[in-house]
Design a protein around this motif. Structure first.
Motif: not given
Length: 143
Positions: A50-61
């Motif tokens: 399974f692959e999940l891609q979270f769209h987190l533009a502007g969030v620091n790792k």
């Protein structure tokens, strides 16, 4: 068994009155909307993972946390609003900021020990391999 989305923060107003109250309390005056953020997630399945891609533009790792508790994967964190002191008058802020938490129930046939996560260009990619040893389907014979 497919990956099941679990979102305790989903809100559907029961009446028009509650919709108007939520609009003025949360959105228009910068209430809860300014302090909560729910990233979009793309979920894909192959034969092996399974692959999940979270769209987190502007969030620091460093502001992202991934937990697996029993059969639930939770990704949480915070997207911080940088209010710089430089004479900017914001007329509109359409970006969402604040804390977030997204949870997903995991099927029985995944290998929790080999979950891998990477973060690049505002996309958090989580790969959850399937475990070949665990059977997902079984036919029962009636006696």
């Amino acid at each position: 068994m497919a990956l099941i989305k679990y979102n305790p923060n989903s809100y559907r107003p029961a009446t028009f009155s509650s919709f108007v109250d939520k609009f003025f309390d949360d959105d228009f005056f910068g209430g809860k909307r300014a302090s909560s953020f729910s990233p979009k997630v793309d979920i894909a399945e192959t034969e092996n993972e399974f692959e999940l891609q979270f769209h987190l533009a502007g969030v620091n790792k460093d502001d992202i946390k991934i937990d697996v508790n029993d059969d639930r994967l939770t990704v949480s964190g915070e997207r911080k609003f940088k209010n710089e002191k430089n004479e900017k008058n914001y007329h509109s802020v359409e970006s969402f900021y604040g804390t977030f938490s997204r949870s997903f129930y995991l099927p029985d046939n995944v290998n929790l020990e080999k979950i891998d996560a990477s973060y690049q260009d505002g996309i958090l990619n989580i790969v959850i391999p399937k475990d070949e040893k665990k059977e997902t389907k079984k036919t029962i014979t009636i006696k």
